[in-house]
Design a protein around this motif. Structure first.
Motif, short mmCIF file in Angstrom:
data_model
loop_
_atom_site.label_atom_id
_atom_site.label_comp_id
_atom_site.label_asym_id
_atom_site.label_seq_id
_atom_site.Cartn_x
_atom_site.Cartn_y
_atom_site.Cartn_z
N GLU A 213 0.82 -1.21 0.00
CA GLU A 213 0.00 0.00 0.00
C GLU A 213 0.86 1.26 0.00
OE1 GLU A 213 -3.81 -1.92 2.44
OE2 GLU A 213 -2.66 -0.27 3.32
N LYS A 215 3.58 1.83 -1.45
CA LYS A 215 4.06 2.11 -2.79
C LYS A 215 3.05 2.93 -3.60
CE LYS A 215 6.61 -0.87 -5.10
NZ LYS A 215 7.99 -0.39 -5.01
N TRP A 216 1.80 2.49 -3.65
CA TRP A 216 0.83 3.24 -4.47
C TRP A 216 0.36 4.51 -3.77
CZ3 TRP A 216 -4.00 4.13 -2.63
CH2 TRP A 216 -4.62 3.20 -1.78
N GLN A 219 2.99 7.07 -4.49
CA GLN A 219 2.87 7.47 -5.89
C GLN A 219 1.81 8.55 -6.04
OE1 GLN A 219 4.88 6.13 -8.53
NE2 GLN A 219 4.05 7.96 -9.54
N GLU A 220 0.70 8.38 -5.33
CA GLU A 220 -0.38 9.36 -5.37
C GLU A 220 0.04 10.69 -4.74
OE1 GLU A 220 -3.86 7.83 -3.47
OE2 GLU A 220 -4.55 6.76 -5.26
N ASP A 225 7.06 6.04 -5.99
CA ASP A 225 6.52 4.97 -5.15
C ASP A 225 7.49 4.50 -4.06
OD1 ASP A 225 8.43 3.56 -6.57
OD2 ASP A 225 7.03 2.06 -7.37
#
Length: 399
Positions: A213, A215-216, A219-220, A225
């Motif tokens: 989680e 990582k994404w 990224q957001e 990430d």
């Protein structure tokens, strides 16, 4: 350094399965079964559905503005304290109870220190309608009374262990002894990345949802990430293993862990296994152990009921030996001060275990644009009395 053990369950020099003959068949069965079960489509579908609808995942990645300003970085908190039952432990117990059901086991046992793993185990046993017995050191039963009553309310039998210093290590020993008596119908849900193979790998895989989680979510929030630093507390090592799982081979990420220094690594009142331990066998695996020169396990001490374990997971032992992780020993007063700091600055009361990770920030130096992710492994409701009784420790930290 790989995050996967070899076929004998070793991460470099550490790991393996050192168990009594009475458990050999159980362990062999588990070694053969765990990967086919957890990698199956049916398991993954049910597991992730329960994580979403029952546990409440994904847990938030929260930007801590005031703490970021104080420490001169971009600090994010991975909020495992917001999971159902209040800690990361539920990620693992959900997975293992599904395995137990698949393997036809009817009775569940577990060890617990701070009580969070015990509560998480009792919770999933209630969910699945299984018999549950939790082994907990008598010292921890007294200082974690709220969690004991939660376990009982959920239908679990809580057995107070009165051997040794009556804390987490003794609870583990008693749980293993009980398993030896009833291996046919009993499944032992181990709460951390310790014990004989395959438990360190199994628990790590169940907790790896944390770094997946991160990582994404990064990224957001940051357009990349990976963080520059990962920070987590470490006792047996499960929340740390989950936090770093997808980053172990990423050299861009510095991994910093906080273990319990207790009253100081130069005293007999410490649980700083990586700083003070030597190679030995504990609860079924070769790892670093706080022990005497002739191999007798010493009693570990920490103000935190979840970190006073005289060993460490074999993955964490190997990562520390290889230099992949930097490990800080955080003393009791530093942890209490850090707990008050996070509470007053961000309105988040952390478990004392998690407060050890917060305290590590004081020992680190950052650049203004460094992205730091710190895992708040559990909420501090269970520790309020300990915080209040030791508030004087926080005075030196301005709280």
């Amino acid at each position: 350094m790989s995050n996967q053990p070899n076929k004998e369950g070793f991460y470099g020099d550490f790991g393996g399965a050192y168990v009594p003959e009475s458990l050999r068949q159980c362990i062999t069965e588990l070694q053969r079964s765990y990967l086919p079960i957890i990698e199956s489509e049916a398991f993954q579908k049910e597991y992730h559905q329960l994580l979403k609808d029952y546990v409440g995942r994904p847990s938030p990645l929260y930007y801590a503005r005031r703490m970021s300003e104080k420490y001169g970085c971009r600090l994010y908190l991975k909020r495992e304290d917001l999971n159902h039952t209040g800690a990361h432990k539920i990620n693992n117990t959900i997975g293992q109870i599904l395995m137990a059901r698949q393997m036809g086991k009817k009775r569940i046992i577990a060890e617990t220190g701070a009580g969070q793993h015990g509560v998480a185990t009792a919770t999933v046993c209630a969910l699945m309608g299984m018999e549950c017995e939790i082994f907990m050191g008598a010292t921890d039963v007294e200082r974690q009374h709220l969690n004991v009553e939660r376990m009982r309310m959920l239908g679990a039998t809580v057995t107070a262990v009165r051997s040794g210093n009556m804390t987490l290590s003794d609870a583990c020993t008693e749980a293993i002894r009980n398993w030896c008596e009833r291996p046919q119908d009993t499944f032992y849900i181990v709460g951390s990345t310790v014990g004989p193979h395959p438990y360190p790998d199994l628990v790590t895989r169940m907790q790896s949802v944390i770094s997946k989680e991160i990582k994404w979510q990064l990224q957001e929030k940051e357009g990349r990430d990976y963080p520059d630093y990962l920070v987590a507390c470490i006792g047996g090592g499960s929340n740390a293993a989950g936090t770093m799982y997808h980053y172990i081979d990423d050299s861009r990420v510095k991994i910093c862990l906080a273990e319990a220094g207790g009253r100081g690594v130069d005293t007999d009142f410490t649980a700083a296994t990586i700083n003070c331990g030597t190679e030995g066998i504990l609860h079924g695996s070769r790892t670093l152990v706080i022990q005497t020169d002739d191999g007798q396990v010493k009693e570990a001490y920490s103000i935190s009921a979840g970190l006073d374990y005289p060993g460490i997971g074999p993955l964490q032992a190997q990562l520390a030996r290889s230099g992949r992780t930097h490990v800080f020993a955080i003393n009791d007063d530093e942890a209490i001060g850090a707990g008050y700091e996070l509470t007053r600055m961000e309105g988040i009361i952390p478990a004392i275990e998690s407060a050890h990770a917060v305290a590590a920030l004081r020992k680190m130096k950052f650049k203004q644009d460094d992205v730091v992710v710190l895992t708040v492994s559990g909420r501090g409701d269970k520790d309020v009395e300990t915080y209040l009784n030791n508030k004087a420790m926080a005075e030196g930290f301005g709280f």
